[in-house]
Design a protein around this motif. Structure first.
Motif, PDB file in Angstrom:
ATOM      1  N   PRO A 142       9.615   2.370   3.013  1.00  9.36           N
ATOM      2  CA  PRO A 142       8.392   2.715   2.284  1.00  9.36           C
ATOM      3  C   PRO A 142       7.576   1.513   1.833  1.00  9.36           C
ATOM      4  O   PRO A 142       6.340   1.537   1.888  1.00  9.36           O
ATOM      5  N   GLU A 143       8.255   0.456   1.385  1.00 15.09           N
ATOM      6  CA  GLU A 143       7.525  -0.721   0.914  1.00 15.09           C
ATOM      7  C   GLU A 143       6.763  -1.376   2.060  1.00 15.09           C
ATOM      8  O   GLU A 143       5.593  -1.751   1.911  1.00 15.09           O
ATOM      9  N   ARG A 144       7.415  -1.531   3.198  1.00 13.57           N
ATOM     10  CA  ARG A 144       6.758  -2.117   4.367  1.00 13.57           C
ATOM     11  C   ARG A 144       5.626  -1.202   4.848  1.00 13.57           C
ATOM     12  O   ARG A 144       4.561  -1.680   5.243  1.00 13.57           O
ATOM     13  N   LEU A 145       5.865   0.105   4.796  1.00 12.82           N
ATOM     14  CA  LEU A 145       4.847   1.061   5.210  1.00 12.82           C
ATOM     15  C   LEU A 145       3.593   0.931   4.350  1.00 12.82           C
ATOM     16  O   LEU A 145       2.474   0.879   4.868  1.00 12.82           O
ATOM     17  N   GLN A 146       3.774   0.855   3.037  1.00 14.53           N
ATOM     18  CA  GLN A 146       2.621   0.718   2.141  1.00 14.53           C
ATOM     19  C   GLN A 146       1.900  -0.601   2.375  1.00 14.53           C
ATOM     20  O   GLN A 146       0.669  -0.645   2.412  1.00 14.53           O
ATOM     21  N   ARG A 147       2.667  -1.670   2.545  1.00 18.17           N
ATOM     22  CA  ARG A 147       2.062  -2.982   2.751  1.00 18.17           C
ATOM     23  C   ARG A 147       1.255  -3.033   4.054  1.00 18.17           C
ATOM     24  O   ARG A 147       0.133  -3.543   4.085  1.00 18.17           O
ATOM     25  N   GLU A 148       1.823  -2.485   5.123  1.00 22.16           N
ATOM     26  CA  GLU A 148       1.137  -2.501   6.415  1.00 22.16           C
ATOM     27  C   GLU A 148      -0.105  -1.609   6.391  1.00 22.16           C
ATOM     28  O   GLU A 148      -1.136  -1.944   6.982  1.00 22.16           O
ATOM     29  N   ARG A 191       6.656   3.355  12.913  1.00 19.90           N
ATOM     30  CA  ARG A 191       7.472   2.132  12.915  1.00 19.90           C
ATOM     31  C   ARG A 191       8.166   1.884  11.584  1.00 19.90           C
ATOM     32  O   ARG A 191       9.261   1.313  11.549  1.00 19.90           O
ATOM     33  N   HIS A 192       7.538   2.301  10.490  1.00 17.13           N
ATOM     34  CA  HIS A 192       8.071   1.902   9.178  1.00 17.13           C
ATOM     35  C   HIS A 192       8.382   3.094   8.273  1.00 17.13           C
ATOM     36  O   HIS A 192       8.441   2.934   7.054  1.00 17.13           O
ATOM     37  N   LYS A 193       8.600   4.259   8.859  1.00 14.73           N
ATOM     38  CA  LYS A 193       8.825   5.431   8.023  1.00 14.73           C
ATOM     39  C   LYS A 193      10.118   5.331   7.200  1.00 14.73           C
ATOM     40  O   LYS A 193      10.254   6.007   6.181  1.00 14.73           O
ATOM     41  N   ARG A 219     -12.153  19.579   7.879  1.00 17.23           N
ATOM     42  CA  ARG A 219     -10.702  19.530   7.723  1.00 17.23           C
ATOM     43  C   ARG A 219     -10.236  18.085   7.689  1.00 17.23           C
ATOM     44  O   ARG A 219     -10.781  17.236   8.415  1.00 17.23           O
ATOM     45  N   PRO A 220      -9.231  17.738   6.877  1.00 16.09           N
ATOM     46  CA  PRO A 220      -8.721  16.366   6.839  1.00 16.09           C
ATOM     47  C   PRO A 220      -8.083  15.974   8.164  1.00 16.09           C
ATOM     48  O   PRO A 220      -7.497  16.813   8.851  1.00 16.09           O
ATOM     49  N   VAL A 221      -8.216  14.696   8.507  1.00 17.54           N
ATOM     50  CA  VAL A 221      -7.619  14.177   9.732  1.00 17.54           C
ATOM     51  C   VAL A 221      -6.121  14.001   9.513  1.00 17.54           C
ATOM     52  O   VAL A 221      -5.704  13.222   8.656  1.00 17.54           O
ATOM     53  N   PRO A 222      -5.262  14.736  10.250  1.00 16.10           N
ATOM     54  CA  PRO A 222      -3.817  14.620  10.037  1.00 16.10           C
ATOM     55  C   PRO A 222      -3.266  13.316  10.572  1.00 16.10           C
ATOM     56  O   PRO A 222      -3.750  12.777  11.557  1.00 16.10           O
ATOM     57  N   VAL A 223      -2.257  12.799   9.879  1.00 14.68           N
ATOM     58  CA  VAL A 223      -1.550  11.597  10.317  1.00 14.68           C
ATOM     59  C   VAL A 223      -0.083  11.972  10.468  1.00 14.68           C
ATOM     60  O   VAL A 223       0.555  12.420   9.507  1.00 14.68           O
ATOM     61  N   ASP A 224       0.435  11.824  11.666  1.00 12.56           N
ATOM     62  CA  ASP A 224       1.820  12.227  11.930  1.00 12.56           C
ATOM     63  C   ASP A 224       2.786  11.570  10.967  1.00 12.56           C
ATOM     64  O   ASP A 224       2.649  10.384  10.646  1.00 12.56           O
ATOM     65  N   ASP A 225       3.783  12.363  10.525  1.00 11.45           N
ATOM     66  CA  ASP A 225       4.862  11.886   9.670  1.00 11.45           C
ATOM     67  C   ASP A 225       4.401  11.424   8.299  1.00 11.45           C
ATOM     68  O   ASP A 225       5.158  10.800   7.563  1.00 11.45           O
ATOM     69  N   SER A 226       3.150  11.685   7.977  1.00  9.40           N
ATOM     70  CA  SER A 226       2.648  11.299   6.657  1.00  9.40           C
ATOM     71  C   SER A 226       2.869  12.439   5.673  1.00  9.40           C
ATOM     72  O   SER A 226       2.637  13.609   6.003  1.00  9.40           O
ATOM     73  N   PRO A 227       3.306  12.124   4.445  1.00  6.87           N
ATOM     74  CA  PRO A 227       3.441  13.179   3.429  1.00  6.87           C
ATOM     75  C   PRO A 227       2.133  13.924   3.197  1.00  6.87           C
ATOM     76  O   PRO A 227       2.131  15.091   2.826  1.00  6.87           O
ATOM     77  N   LEU A 228       1.011  13.227   3.409  1.00  4.70           N
ATOM     78  CA  LEU A 228      -0.299  13.844   3.198  1.00  4.70           C
ATOM     79  C   LEU A 228      -0.618  14.875   4.275  1.00  4.70           C
ATOM     80  O   LEU A 228      -1.567  15.649   4.131  1.00  4.70           O
ATOM     81  N   SER A 229       0.157  14.875   5.381  1.00  5.39           N
ATOM     82  CA  SER A 229      -0.084  15.821   6.460  1.00  5.39           C
ATOM     83  C   SER A 229       0.932  16.959   6.472  1.00  5.39           C
ATOM     84  O   SER A 229       0.965  17.755   7.406  1.00  5.39           O
ATOM     85  N   SER A 230       1.760  17.040   5.447  1.00  5.27           N
ATOM     86  CA  SER A 230       2.728  18.130   5.362  1.00  5.27           C
ATOM     87  C   SER A 230       1.980  19.434   5.112  1.00  5.27           C
ATOM     88  O   SER A 230       0.890  19.442   4.537  1.00  5.27           O
TER      89      SER A 230
END
Length: 249
Positions: A83-89, A78-80, A184-195
Motif C-alpha cells: 500500500p505504501e508503494r502504491l500510494q507513493r507511485e 504491480r503494487h497492490k 459514470r466514474p472511470v473504473p480502475v482495476d483492483d482499486s477500492p474505489l472501483s468496488s
C-alpha cells in the motif's frame, strides 16, 4: 456566543443582505412578490458564470484522470500488495502529469460560503441589529425562509411550500439521474474505489443535493436547484470540448 455578532461576519452578512435586497428591489417591477427569488436565481447565474473557467479546469482534470486510468491500473497491479508503494507511485504519477486526484473540487468549495450565507440570511429574524425583511418574501406563496423539513415537522403546513419544494426536488432528482447515467466514474482495476459498494455509494452521491435541500430554507434550495441544472448543462458542453479517451470505459 453568537458568531454572527462578530464584527467581520456581521459585516459580510449585512453586505450580502444589502446586495440581495437591493437587487430584489430592482427586479420587483418585473417579478412582483417573487423578486427575492428572482434575485437569488440571477445571483446564482452570475456566480456560475464567474466559475466557468474553473469548470473548464475541472473538465480538463477529468480528461487527464481518464487518460491516466491505464497507468493507474498498471500501478495497482504491480503494487497492490504494498500500500505504501502504491500510494507513493500513484501520487508521483499525478505529479509527473501536473495534476491531482482532487483536481476539480474547487467549484464545490467555492460555493460553500454562498450556500452558508443564503442559509443564514433566510434563517435569522435580524441581520446586524435590524429586522430581516427577506423573510417576508416568497416564491409562488412559499416562504423563502421555510425549509420542507421544518414545515412538515414544526409547521405550519403550507401547500404552496410543499408544491414548490416538490418541483425543485423533482428537478434535482432528474438532473442527478442524468448525471449518474452520463458521467459514470472511470473504473480502475483492483482499486477500492472501483468496488461495487464504492461505485454504488458514488452513484448515490448524485442525489445528495436533493436530500440536503429539504433541510435548508427554500432560498438555499432554489440556489442549489439552479446550480445543479447549470452544472449538468455545462458538463455536457465541456465533455464535448474535452472528450474522454475512446479506449476508456
Amino acid at each position: 456566543m453568537d458568531i454572527y455578532a462578530i464584527a467581520p461576519i456581521a459585516a459580510i452578512l449585512d453586505a450580502a443582505y444589502g446586495a440581495l435586497t437591493g437587487l430584489a428591489d430592482l427586479l420587483a417591477p418585473f417579478t412582483g412578490a417573487s423578486a427575492a427569488a428572482a434575485a437569488i436565481i440571477l445571483i446564482t447565474v452570475i456566480i456560475r458564470s464567474l466559475l466557468i473557467p474553473v469548470g473548464v479546469s475541472q473538465a480538463r482534470a477529468e480528461q487527464t484522470r481518464a487518460r491516466l486510468a491505464p497507468k493507474l491500473r498498471e500501478i495497482q497491479r504491480r503494487h497492490k500488495k504494498n500500500p505504501e508503494r502504491l500510494q507513493r507511485e500513484t501520487m508521483q504519477l499525478y505529479k509527473d502529469e501536473n495534476t491531482s486526484p482532487f483536481a476539480g473540487c474547487l467549484p464545490v468549495l467555492l460555493q460553500a460560503p454562498v450556500i452558508g450565507i443564503l442559509y443564514t440570511l433566510f434563517l435569522r429574524t435580524e441581520i446586524s441589529g435590524h429586522p430581516n425583511d427577506l423573510l417576508t418574501h416568497d416564491l409562488f406563496g412559499a416562504s423563502l425562509g421555510t425549509s420542507l423539513v421544518s414545515m412538515l415537522t414544526v409547521g405550519p403546513f403550507s401547500m404552496p411550500t410543499l408544491v414548490v419544494y416538490g418541483a425543485l426536488i423533482v428537478v434535482m432528482i432528474a438532473v442527478a439521474e442524468v448525471s449518474r447515467r452520463v458521467f459514470r466514474p472511470v473504473p480502475v482495476d483492483d482499486s477500492p474505489l472501483s468496488s461495487p459498494g464504492m461505485l454504488r455509494m458514488m452513484s448515490a452521491l448524485h442525489y445528495l443535493t436533493a436530500v440536503f435541500a429539504v433541510f435548508v430554507p427554500l432560498a438555499a434550495g432554489l440556489y442549489l436547484t439552479v446550480t445543479v441544472a447549470w452544472t449538468l448543462v455545462q458538463r455536457v458542453i465541456l465533455r464535448r470540448r474535452f472528450p474522454l479517451p475512446v479506449s476508456v470505459g
